[in-house]
Design a protein around this motif. Sequence first.
Motif, mmCIF file in Angstrom:
data_model
loop_
_atom_site.group_PDB
_atom_site.id
_atom_site.type_symbol
_atom_site.label_atom_id
_atom_site.label_comp_id
_atom_site.label_asym_id
_atom_site.label_seq_id
_atom_site.Cartn_x
_atom_site.Cartn_y
_atom_site.Cartn_z
ATOM 1 N N CYS A 77 7.020 -24.966 -15.655
ATOM 2 C CA CYS A 77 6.165 -24.983 -14.452
ATOM 3 C C CYS A 77 5.154 -23.868 -14.455
ATOM 4 O O CYS A 77 5.600 -22.799 -15.092
ATOM 5 C CB CYS A 77 6.926 -24.815 -13.247
ATOM 6 N N GLY A 102 5.322 -28.305 -11.698
ATOM 7 C CA GLY A 102 6.410 -29.317 -11.617
ATOM 8 C C GLY A 102 6.725 -29.508 -13.018
ATOM 9 O O GLY A 102 7.722 -30.678 -13.389
ATOM 10 N N HIS A 130 12.725 -25.000 -12.222
ATOM 11 C CA HIS A 130 12.852 -23.824 -11.513
ATOM 12 C C HIS A 130 13.383 -23.776 -10.173
ATOM 13 O O HIS A 130 13.096 -24.944 -9.440
ATOM 14 C CB HIS A 130 12.136 -22.576 -11.734
ATOM 15 N N CYS A 133 11.130 -24.787 -6.484
ATOM 16 C CA CYS A 133 9.745 -25.291 -7.197
ATOM 17 C C CYS A 133 8.768 -25.899 -6.027
ATOM 18 O O CYS A 133 9.247 -27.031 -5.294
ATOM 19 C CB CYS A 133 9.946 -26.410 -8.209
HETATM 20 ZN ZN LIG Z 1 7.421 -25.122 -9.984
#
Ligand SMILES: [Zn+2]
Length: 217
Positions: A77, A102, A130, A133
């Motif tokens: 991300c 994302g 993660h 997010c």
């Molecule tokens: Zn993220």
Amino acid sequence: MKIHPGILALLSTLILPALATAADHAKPSVGPDAALARLKAGNHRFVSASISGGKPTAARRAETAEGQHPFAIIVGCADSRTAPEIVFDQNIGDLFVVRTAGNLVDDYALGSIEYAVAHLGSRLIVVLGHQKCGAVQAALAGGDAPGHVHALVRAIQPAVRASKSQPGDPLVNAIHENDALVAKKIRQKAQLGDLAAQVRVVEGYYDLHTGRVEWAQ
Ligand SMILES: [Zn+2]
């Protein structure tokens, strides 16, 4: 026997790239299991704060300026708190990193992955989602997003739908589902030819608080 110059030109066009590709394939690369072990060890160093200091060094910079052989591809991300080189305690030239909000993959990302496998010798692909997010959070919240954020949210909607009926935290579930769908897309759409059998795609989940990466496989 004389060979027409045109034929020679044609042969060199057809054969030279093939030779270059073969040479690229022949370059030693770290296997996927060894690459994953290296990432796990690096993340352990990061979590336990026993990080090797002073990198990148001038020597490492000079070495990698001559060529790169990243041992893993990280699809991460864009979130500023999840920089793969830092959370896996790696140096320049170690990781081939593709980052979007994302940790999504589009044609550009897939092309980048294909290049790293075919020409740089990488055999492990990590989809690194993660905690918290924001992109997945926006998709979960629903509604319209402005500008190109709309495209991100739309791309994550299938993960939101797929995880809807799962027990537990909806955001954590959607993040895991998104990672799984991105990994699936890479497995299905990345054109890796005969190298596909050597490549492993795994999902990781980065915890913002502990710094630890949990592995799905
Ligand atoms: Zn993220």
